[in-house]
Design a protein around this motif. Structure first.
Motif, mmCIF file in Angstrom:
data_model
loop_
_atom_site.group_PDB
_atom_site.id
_atom_site.type_symbol
_atom_site.label_atom_id
_atom_site.label_comp_id
_atom_site.label_asym_id
_atom_site.label_seq_id
_atom_site.Cartn_x
_atom_site.Cartn_y
_atom_site.Cartn_z
ATOM 1 N N ALA A 121 84.491 -122.710 -13.667
ATOM 2 C CA ALA A 121 84.379 -122.124 -15.034
ATOM 3 C C ALA A 121 84.210 -120.561 -16.047
ATOM 4 N N VAL A 122 82.890 -120.819 -14.937
ATOM 5 C CA VAL A 122 81.895 -119.960 -15.485
ATOM 6 C C VAL A 122 82.488 -118.036 -14.131
ATOM 7 N N ASN B 162 84.973 -116.845 -16.798
ATOM 8 C CA ASN B 162 84.334 -115.764 -18.013
ATOM 9 C C ASN B 162 84.515 -114.023 -17.024
ATOM 10 N N TYR C 33 81.984 -128.166 -27.036
ATOM 11 C CA TYR C 33 82.569 -127.521 -26.046
ATOM 12 C C TYR C 33 83.369 -125.775 -26.913
ATOM 13 N N ASP D 38 86.214 -119.437 -25.061
ATOM 14 C CA ASP D 38 85.436 -117.869 -24.878
ATOM 15 C C ASP D 38 86.837 -116.975 -24.965
ATOM 16 N N GLU E 32 90.533 -116.744 -19.171
ATOM 17 C CA GLU E 32 89.103 -117.979 -18.779
ATOM 18 C C GLU E 32 89.511 -119.316 -19.722
ATOM 19 N N ASP F 142 88.979 -123.357 -17.694
ATOM 20 C CA ASP F 142 88.445 -124.050 -18.492
ATOM 21 C C ASP F 142 88.775 -125.578 -18.220
ATOM 22 N N LYS G 232 80.705 -121.196 -23.886
ATOM 23 C CA LYS G 232 81.003 -120.255 -22.604
ATOM 24 C C LYS G 232 81.263 -118.982 -23.268
ATOM 25 N N LEU H 190 77.771 -119.050 -18.036
ATOM 26 C CA LEU H 190 78.415 -117.407 -18.824
ATOM 27 C C LEU H 190 77.176 -116.768 -16.967
#
Length: 289
Positions: A106-107, A110, A155, A158, A162, A166, A242, A263
């Protein structure tokens, strides 16, 4: 977060790119650029909230160009890049399906941020590199503990693209923790941020209640979000946030519930604010009350 001197040049770069995406005519681009310069001269001041200023700037460009979604193509491109990568990332995660690896994915997603990075950036190469990086700040144990105790979480997604990554994490949380997930996207276009259509196309409604923040803003801007969103920020058991825009906005607010920021630091200002090198992956718990 307040503006730093470096934010000025970043906003000018973003403005140029947004104008170029919004309109083809050079004369019109010149006129809107002059409007941007006037706006920045008038509004770029010490102690101004960075993401509120960025939001107002992008709305000015959309209004002056007559294009309310300059980043539409890039948002779709981000989704396309992410969807191509998902099979290989899922294969990698399944070898060790821990919460940490889902959060890493998930990061890594970003990275898909055409607001913070140059539009010519090779996102695919960056993501593959980022997903193997260790977290420079790692509050995953605290996140796991908080999820175990929580009944409801908010949640905050962003960017487009991305949001594809997520989905992997949201599904993991839904399957492993007895928790209700409320997932918030932007009310309308801003940069390449994810919208309701993106969430619906990914069928995220299978795992979470889908809402909007009530605003088309760069991250959460307290002055612009809906009353529903304001109430949720202080009524859910925890918040997963995020991206940098949400970090900029939420850290300017008083919030009763713990916030976990997930992030990648893509600018010097955010990196310095957090206290990590540029390009760091972080999972940070903050109490903002």
């Amino acid at each position: 977060m307040k503006v730093n001197y470096e934010c000025a040049s970043c906003m000018l770069r973003q403005s140029r790119e947004a104008i170029e995406h919004a309109v083809d005519d050079d004369e019109k681009r010149m006129d809107v650029t002059l409007d941007v310069l006037t706006f920045i001269e008038k509004n770029f001041k010490k102690n101004t909230r960075s993401n509120k200023l960025g939001t107002d700037l992008h709305h000015l460009i959309m209004k002056k160009t007559g294009n309310n979604d300059p980043y539409k193509v890039l948002r779709e491109e981000g989704n396309s890049v992410a969807e191509k990568l998902i099979p290989s990332i899922e294969e990698m995660i399944q070898k060790n399906p821990t919460l940490e690896n889902y959060v890493k994915a998930a990061v890594a997603g970003n990275i898909i941020d055409f607001g913070a990075l140059d539009q010519t950036t090779d996102m695919e190469t960056l993501i593959k590199k980022q997903i193997n990086k260790p977290f420079i700040i790692n509050d995953l144990d605290k996140l796991d503990s908080a999820l175990t105790k929580a009944n409801t979480i908010l949640y905050l997604v962003d960017n487009g693209g991305e949001i594809v990554f997520d989905k992997l994490l949201v599904k993991k949380i839904k399957e492993d923790y007895n928790v209700e997930i409320i997932l918030a996207v932007k009310e309308g276009p801003i940069l390449n941020d994810a919208l309701m259509q993106d969430a619906e196309n990914l069928e995220l409604y299978k795992y979470a209640t889908l809402i909007t923040t009530g605003a088309a803003s760069v991250g959460i801007v307290e002055d612009y979000i809906s009353i529903e969103m304001t109430n949720l920020l202080n009524s859910v058991d925890l918040i997963i946030s995020k991206g940098m825009g949400n970090f900029e906005g939420l850290t300017e607010m008083t919030i009763e519930k713990p916030v976990f920021f997930l992030l990648s630091t893509k600018c010097n200002v955010i990196s310095n604010e957090i206290g990590v090198p540029l390009g760091s992956s972080v999972v940070i718990k903050k109490n903002l009350n």
